[in-house]
Every structure is written in structure tokens, then in C-alpha cells.
Design an enzyme around this catalytic site. Sequence first.
Site, PDB file in Angstrom:
ATOM      1  N   ASP A  11       0.843  -1.584  -0.003  1.00 28.79           N
ATOM      2  CA  ASP A  11      -0.261  -0.044  -0.217  1.00 28.79           C
ATOM      3  C   ASP A  11       1.038   0.993  -0.034  1.00 28.79           C
ATOM      4  O   ASP A  11       2.108   2.031   0.734  1.00 28.79           O
ATOM      5  CB  ASP A  11      -0.938   0.110   0.945  1.00 28.79           C
ATOM      6  CG  ASP A  11      -1.729  -1.184   1.130  1.00 28.79           C
ATOM      7  OD1 ASP A  11      -2.092  -1.853  -0.085  1.00 28.79           O
ATOM      8  OD2 ASP A  11      -2.452  -1.164   1.864  1.00 28.79           O
ATOM      9  N   LEU A 211     -21.901  -2.113   7.107  1.00 27.21           N
ATOM     10  CA  LEU A 211     -23.169  -0.238   7.164  1.00 27.21           C
ATOM     11  C   LEU A 211     -21.514   0.507   7.943  1.00 27.21           C
ATOM     12  O   LEU A 211     -21.609   1.758   7.982  1.00 27.21           O
ATOM     13  CB  LEU A 211     -23.589  -0.673   8.051  1.00 27.21           C
ATOM     14  CG  LEU A 211     -24.509  -1.357   7.661  1.00 27.21           C
ATOM     15  CD1 LEU A 211     -26.416  -1.420   8.504  1.00 27.21           C
ATOM     16  CD2 LEU A 211     -25.197  -1.007   5.851  1.00 27.21           C
ATOM     17  N   ALA A 240      -8.637  -0.381   5.436  1.00 25.92           N
ATOM     18  CA  ALA A 240      -8.355  -2.120   6.188  1.00 25.92           C
ATOM     19  C   ALA A 240      -9.726  -2.394   6.399  1.00 25.92           C
ATOM     20  O   ALA A 240      -9.504  -3.456   7.445  1.00 25.92           O
ATOM     21  CB  ALA A 240      -7.254  -2.107   6.502  1.00 25.92           C
ATOM     22  N   ALA A 241     -10.646  -2.094   7.676  1.00 26.04           N
ATOM     23  CA  ALA A 241     -11.200  -2.007   8.778  1.00 26.04           C
ATOM     24  C   ALA A 241     -11.884  -2.849   8.166  1.00 26.04           C
ATOM     25  O   ALA A 241     -12.074  -4.056   9.177  1.00 26.04           O
ATOM     26  CB  ALA A 241     -12.147  -0.772   9.035  1.00 26.04           C
ATOM     27  N   GLY A 242     -13.039  -3.027   7.229  1.00 19.34           N
ATOM     28  CA  GLY A 242     -13.683  -4.012   6.455  1.00 19.34           C
ATOM     29  C   GLY A 242     -12.484  -5.491   7.026  1.00 19.34           C
ATOM     30  O   GLY A 242     -13.764  -6.343   7.004  1.00 19.34           O
ATOM     31  N   ASP A 243     -11.453  -5.647   6.487  1.00 21.42           N
ATOM     32  CA  ASP A 243     -10.453  -6.510   6.651  1.00 21.42           C
ATOM     33  C   ASP A 243     -10.014  -7.104   7.729  1.00 21.42           C
ATOM     34  O   ASP A 243      -9.905  -8.043   7.826  1.00 21.42           O
ATOM     35  CB  ASP A 243      -9.893  -6.548   5.329  1.00 21.42           C
ATOM     36  CG  ASP A 243      -9.529  -6.261   3.982  1.00 21.42           C
ATOM     37  OD1 ASP A 243     -10.804  -6.911   3.607  1.00 21.42           O
ATOM     38  OD2 ASP A 243      -8.726  -5.526   3.498  1.00 21.42           O
TER      39      ASP A 243
END
Length: 293
Positions: A11, A211, A240-243
Site C-alpha cells: 500500500d 455499514l 482495512a477496517a472491513g478486512d
Amino acid sequence: MISVFGSANMDLVAYVDQAPKLGETVTGRAFHTIPGGKGANQAIAAARAGAEVAFLGAVGDDGFGIALRAVLVEAGIEVSLLRQLPGASGIAHIVVDGGGANSIIVVPGANGEVKSLTPADEAMIAASQALLLQLELPMEAVTEAALAARAAGVPVILTPAPSQPLPDALLDAVTLLVPNEHEAADLTGSPDPAQALDLLLDRVPEAVVTLGSKGALYGSRTGDRLRVAAIPVQAVDTTAAGDTFVGALAVARAEGLVPAEALRFASVAAALSVQKAGASTSMPHRAEIDAAR
């Protein structure tokens, strides 16, 4: 053990007060080079949340590839099946604004060359408690991995990102689908997350629609419906919060937590991650998650 078949990217993160509009140049506040990629991120999140993890994918033979392998090893992840291919590793160009929101451009590099499983990959998947998949590898390889897991009776957790149409063969092999609200809308045509969840359950046994700051919705074909509130925090960087959420959720499910508890565990992990900058650098360890639950 949890297996992750997915991408590893370096990244390249620029921090700005306000993201540039098309044709606009802005001055950044900082720049960092941070190991990431949706697959590697989920692997690191799961490892730090307490699981044994194996990572399957590819890096290039460049300096980024060396660094990506090293960060996975440092996290205690099994990388014996991580391929090294000639050429460049994957990269992601990320712009993070003053509110922590981000925009991302991914250049696949070596990830784009992973077009099938090896026999060793299949054996590792078959020996796992769960397989985590995303869509930063070629679709044919992702589908093959899902089918291999289903044949072995291994649950498949799919993050449908980057958003794109999903083949029936892939969806038929998925146990748990975890889109965000935008991906859920793309997959179903419904902008309403609750309605999208119902439509997703026509295709997969379980789904979670994340959400962001509004929490997450969970549903299953058995009729269960849950809404879990997000943990209120001041976001520094949502990359990367979702990951992090998915990696932690996989660990909680593997440990036998019921859906409400598993979603709370994952929500805490995600909340902790957005309070630090970067992707892999922001993911919490198990002790931090347990202390905040």
C-alpha cells in the site's frame, strides 16, 4: 487453522486534508509504504485475533515481495505456499482524507497471475476450519478455491470486493458472504441494506452487510436477523477496517461463538483498527480485542 487465498499488495498511502478532484493537485500531509492487500490484511487480522493462519497467493520477485513475505512471517502466518513470481508485486495507491475516508487504486501485479490452485493449495484448504476469499485474484482462481473448500466440507467466507458480478458457481460454494452496503447494492440492485440482505440470502446461507459507522446486519436462511451497532470511536484511517472485521469474524466463528457474540468480537476489532493509521499496521491483537469487548 484458517486459510486465506488472496492478494498481497504494498500500500502506497498518501494522507491529505481533502482528496483531490479530477484534474486537481493537492499537497499531502504524509506518505507511508505499508504492506496490505485484502488477502494479506485478512490473514494478519485473523492471526492477531488468535488463529493459526495459512496464506495462499503470490508476490513478485521485487523488493515489495520480500517485504510482504516478511510481514506475514512476522505475524506468525504459514507462508510455505506463497508463490514468488517474476515481475512486480501488487500495489495499491491509497488516498486518505482528513476524516479518515479513503479511495484506492489497485494494480494487481503478481496477484493477477494466480489463475489456478496447486495440489498443495487444495490440501491446505481441505485441512482448514475456514477459507477466506476476496476478489483481488482472478475470478477463475477464486471460484476454484471455493469449490475445493466446498468439496472438502470447509466453510467459505467471501468478501465480494472489489465489487463485480459473481458467477453462480462461486456463490453456490459460499457459506457466508460479507459485502459492505455498496457491494450489497451492486449485487442485488437494492440500495436498502435490509432488503439487500434478504436478497443475498436467496443465494447464500448466511450474509453480513457491513455499514461502516452504522454497524452491521446479519441474516441466515434459518430466519435469524441481527443488527449490531458499531463501536463509537474517532476514525483516523478506515483502510482495512472491513478486512479486520472479516478476519476477526472468521476467528470468532471458528471458536464457536454464536452470531451475536461473533459480530461483537469483529466489530470491536474493526473499531480498534480505525484508530490507527495504515492497513496491517492498524490491526489489533487478541489481548486488545478481549480488553475492549
